[in-house]
Design an enzyme around this catalytic site. Sequence first.
Site, short mmCIF file in Angstrom:
data_model
loop_
_atom_site.label_atom_id
_atom_site.label_comp_id
_atom_site.label_asym_id
_atom_site.label_seq_id
_atom_site.Cartn_x
_atom_site.Cartn_y
_atom_site.Cartn_z
N TRP A 1 -7.48 19.12 3.32
CA TRP A 1 -7.96 18.85 4.69
C TRP A 1 -7.34 19.78 5.71
O TRP A 1 -7.83 19.94 6.81
CB TRP A 1 -7.72 17.37 5.06
N GLU B 1 2.30 10.92 3.63
CA GLU B 1 2.23 10.72 2.18
C GLU B 1 3.46 10.01 1.62
O GLU B 1 3.57 9.83 0.41
CB GLU B 1 2.01 12.06 1.48
N LYS C 1 6.62 11.11 6.14
CA LYS C 1 6.72 12.51 5.75
C LYS C 1 6.24 13.38 6.91
O LYS C 1 6.75 14.48 7.13
CB LYS C 1 5.86 12.74 4.51
N GLN C 2 5.26 12.88 7.64
CA GLN C 2 4.61 13.72 8.66
C GLN C 2 3.87 12.86 9.66
O GLN C 2 3.69 11.66 9.46
CB GLN C 2 3.62 14.64 7.96
#
Lengths: 748, 748
Positions: A341, A481, A580-581
């Site tokens: 993506w 994630e 994670k982000q």
Amino acid sequence: MTSPSAPFSVLCEPGFNPHQLNKYATLMTCGNGYLGIRGGHEEAYTDQVRGMFVAGFYHRATPDEVTELVNLPDITGCKIEFGNTPFSLLAGKLLSYRREFHPELGELCRELIWQSPEGGLFSLKSARFVARAPQQLVAATLTLTALDQETPLRLTTGIDATQTNSGRQHLTEASVRVMHQHTLQGCYRTPEGDMALMISSHCRLSSDDARISYAAKNRQLNQQFSTTLRVGVPLTLEKISWVDVCLPGDAEPENWDEHCLAQLAPQVEQGYAALRAASLQQWQRWWPQARVEVGSSDPFDQLALDMSAYHLAAMTPAHDERCSVAAKGLTGEGYKGHVFWDTDIFILPYHLLTRPETARALLRYRYHRLPQAQQKAARCGYEGALFPWESAFTGDEETPAFGLINIRTGLRQPVASALAEHHLVADIAYAAVGYLQATGDAQFQATETQALLKACALFWLSRTTEVNGRLELHDVIGPDEYTEHINNNAYTNYLAHYCVAQALHYLPDTPEHEDVHTRGRDFLARCVLPQPDNERVIPQDDSFFSKPTIDLTRYQAKAGTQSILLDYSRAEVNEMQILKQADLIMLFFLLPSLFSREVQRANLDYYLPRTIHDSSLSKAIYAIVACRNGMADLAWPLYREAMAIDLGPEPHSCDDGIHAAATGAIWLGAIMGFAGLEYQEGQLVLSPRLPPHWKTLRFPLCWRGEQLQVSISHQQLQIEKANDAPLSICVHGTLHSFTRRLVLALEH
Amino acid sequence: MTSPSAPFSVLCEPGFNPHQLNKYATLMTCGNGYLGIRGGHEEAYTDQVRGMFVAGFYHRATPDEVTELVNLPDITGCKIEFGNTPFSLLAGKLLSYRREFHPELGELCRELIWQSPEGGLFSLKSARFVARAPQQLVAATLTLTALDQETPLRLTTGIDATQTNSGRQHLTEASVRVMHQHTLQGCYRTPEGDMALMISSHCRLSSDDARISYAAKNRQLNQQFSTTLRVGVPLTLEKISWVDVCLPGDAEPENWDEHCLAQLAPQVEQGYAALRAASLQQWQRWWPQARVEVGSSDPFDQLALDMSAYHLAAMTPAHDERCSVAAKGLTGEGYKGHVFWDTDIFILPYHLLTRPETARALLRYRYHRLPQAQQKAARCGYEGALFPWESAFTGDEETPAFGLINIRTGLRQPVASALAEHHLVADIAYAAVGYLQATGDAQFQATETQALLKACALFWLSRTTEVNGRLELHDVIGPDEYTEHINNNAYTNYLAHYCVAQALHYLPDTPEHEDVHTRGRDFLARCVLPQPDNERVIPQDDSFFSKPTIDLTRYQAKAGTQSILLDYSRAEVNEMQILKQADLIMLFFLLPSLFSREVQRANLDYYLPRTIHDSSLSKAIYAIVACRNGMADLAWPLYREAMAIDLGPEPHSCDDGIHAAATGAIWLGAIMGFAGLEYQEGQLVLSPRLPPHWKTLRFPLCWRGEQLQVSISHQQLQIEKANDAPLSICVHGTLHSFTRRLVLALEH
């Protein structure tokens, strides 16, 4: 614009450092969207990973491996022997060293003076580029001079097909030969025979008295020159190569070998300097539509923007709709060259607003692969299209089954993205809608967009779970994630809602689409959209707030390295409030108008300390959302760190390839952060908020077919365009309309 | 014998030299006939080729490649980092260095003191061996000491499956995991799934306070230890591994992974020192039946003989009749691990006269592959058996289609050996007859020998061309591969004649074999056997004498490198009187009694100057024939050069593996040359002619089931054996019979 362009930045390696070989090999990759060649040294080093990649040249080594972008035979290596001493910077003494990459034309140059362990003093100069056109052309030059003593010299170079992807071999050596007593030519095929590669390399030495021999053994086809370096007399080797491929479905030209030689011959005729000049001219025609210029007190900022623009061009196969942008572009083996993506969300906007036809090609890559996405959806029990989490040439799911070792069980942990990271389906729909907003491309709207939106919407309609009369999305993974298999991830739910809403908007309400409309309206009415709590914080998912928090400082200090997985298993990380982000912040980035400034700020404050930024997709997005919400103190440092993800001091920042999405995010940060550009709702918006040390920010924009040039300072916004059609633009919330030129004073 | 054995030789590397990495990696290969592990350094170097091979583990990477002995995942590499500095002898300063290989037990040891570029002083000691039994066991130890400053240390080692055969990958990574939080285990399979490899490696550090982490990525399964080296406190890493395979047809043990762990566990328990002692004991039981001892003024001679004996054991898969000896043993990728006539003619006699059951196994390797040889014969239009020129696991022809580049056309030159180098069929028959002579194995005679001889004879009967009533052998290649496609190669014709004669001798004259007898008698009567001319010289083939001669001195000076092919194409070499290797002289070596001393001497004088010795099969054979014919001045220098083929000063003497045949020929030269042993006609013959600087020559012999110990000096020959059965032996033409001990004075 009247003011002259800023001089082009140059990326200088701080000095020879064996620990940074692969970082700089990545950053100094020469490429043109068709071909990428890592910036390895001519001489070999044990840790140096060479790489040559052609967009779309994917192959699966064995049935139980995943498809990967093939690391093709190497043409950059050259064994240099002074007398009996092989040239290596690990031995002898380096008296001067300069290695530079010029993003202006993608040329890698090295210049050094070296004293061999035996004492002889030599100068070496080399340079290399991949032509912008013709895309198959690679030119390299190497000049050696003995500075103090006549020395026997041996140069060995050729085509080295011992190259593998970390030990996986994809090519058989179909034929190697020396054509016309001059040109090395190797033809390599995949074992299945549906892809082929023809490399033709011509070497010319400036001296006539060299003894030349050829050897073909163990997948290496080499030419060896033996001669004597005389003191002060430079000896130059020029190697001009032609790298041609046949991808699946391509018809192999008749007499392909001779055809390639015929293409190569006139290039060889010209020689390095003339070929360089021609390629530079091509780049110079391109830059005005691409370059972002900042008047910054720190030259690093312009460097990052120039490198970003170069690499965005070098990574994007604009010439071929069968390919898209790999997660590491054409710069390394990382992520096996798969398309994520990242392309649709982080890279496509840049193309859309500079060369919309490239954005169109990237969307058509997705469009062509609708059948495979529909098959995957059907296999998983859904309707519509479920695009593969990792995509390559065919559009089949390519995500590897396993990731890192579980520190508790010793087993490799399964990768769940292909099973549950479904937001990609909405991301692609989002990108397709964005393309329409920025181009008004009616043709595309009637075919590709409708097909994509319908298939994506159908997926979401079939993806729901009804709970107490509401439609929920269960067992998903959002952008973050480190939080897997959760229900009602806010990002996913809002994006799915947007996707269905856009489908209803663009699909005519005809009997053909009646089912989508009916079910879609119901979905929009009943879909759960997580709401802010009393502290205005939106839960990332149903269970997120129930999980414990730990201090992440030491892991944030090593952001990007996944160091937390050395202390905790993935399952354990999953049960804590660890991102994670950017996840919810990613949602604010894409759909800012749905959330008030207060909500956005509250969530930024809540989620930032819980985010490690182990993904390169994180910091720039936080920076952009912070900037838009007036949190300048937060925005700049995060953006600065985002620019440094590859270019910063970390010696292994990008060993296995650039972070393509982060490269796109450098552009996003400047344009969508500090210039405050938005376009998703069909209205061009600019809300500039320059960092204090940027005096100016200038960039070209292509908006609905018109070429704009935007110049921003702290005092003023200026937009110029070339024709008289009126254009409306919203600046800091106020709509302005103009024809050729808009000049606005900016308030502080 | 009462006199004590000579102390074992030690092979010392003269110093660290990056140009000789692969030569010493080959010479210092640890092996046991099942497994071979090249003597690579723990740390990596760009030119260093690691290698681990298991006998019989062959695979074809793709249909258009040939089968090759797979270079298995590496377990010897270890990345050593002192602080941030990776250990490499190319950097920093080497204060002392000693690297030795002990053929006594196949142990490779290194000891050095190194100053890092940052100035820290460290000592490193490492050692490694492959156990004689159990054959799957590999033990390694590495001890590091900081000599002057406390230093952070990082050690990374594991199982590295990025290893390829020059870029060809044969294995898929079926599973990698960390078993019981301790042991790395990787299972690798061929893509077809008919072969598998299970490597289990256990690492133990002498310090408890190291931080340990595991990683599995890109075909590498690694364990990393991070700790601190304290001054003067040695830190030892022991790595004990178990390398198990399933060859085609083997049943994979149930719970193979756990089974391997269970085998490994008690070995780990013992630790390096105890395992070493146990393996040494096994070797000590073996040496008395194998070792040749010379009382030479030059210690190199004993070294060559000890290395030869070790490598003959390490290369020979005596445990498995499905495998035979590869042209490079288990020491390298050269010749792709294929089996040539080298085994039957150059290596088998050693086993036959020391451990005849091993010779029997090697012959049964051929016997089992009769069906494939018969199929090849039929495909080529012949009767009987045409063994493949290059053989691997299946017995199919494995010779690659192409060799070096033709310097005139740029094309790779076809390899004709598989098409015409048919003498191999007679060579195998010759070896089978020799086995009977030396063992009197009636069982073998009745089955294997008869089957082999009949099939080989039938081949020759069908291979003839009738010319003027005589039977000729057309379009063959003799041992000399620089002379292709010739008629009536003397070597081939005489050996074919011998083969048919022996078949008639051993096949009962029953109706079953009537056809062979009838046609065989006719063949023997009419087969062309080239005769000496007026100068007593026998033409190598029909056209040989008609070709021109050139001065070969400069090519002979580079013997072994095929340097002539840089000046002439193969076709051109073919049209001159140029021998790659012994051809007619090879015939004298095998069938000495057919030719008078005068003829042998005349031919030696004629052919020697025309021979480049580009094959390693040449010099020792010339030496033996010279020795037997009293040409001592010629014999010794040729034998000395033959011993130095791998061990001599040439830095690339054996980069891609030892010359297995030349290793056998070191034994042949001592025993069949200087001791003058012959046995082909069923009578044990010794005609000692020691070189002047050899005071004594002692060796064991196994002759017709009896263990003999032979001691030779210039004055005396002594043979001892353990039982009372009378034995006859011919010494310098005189027959002697004795029971337990024979002592003969030798004349000068």
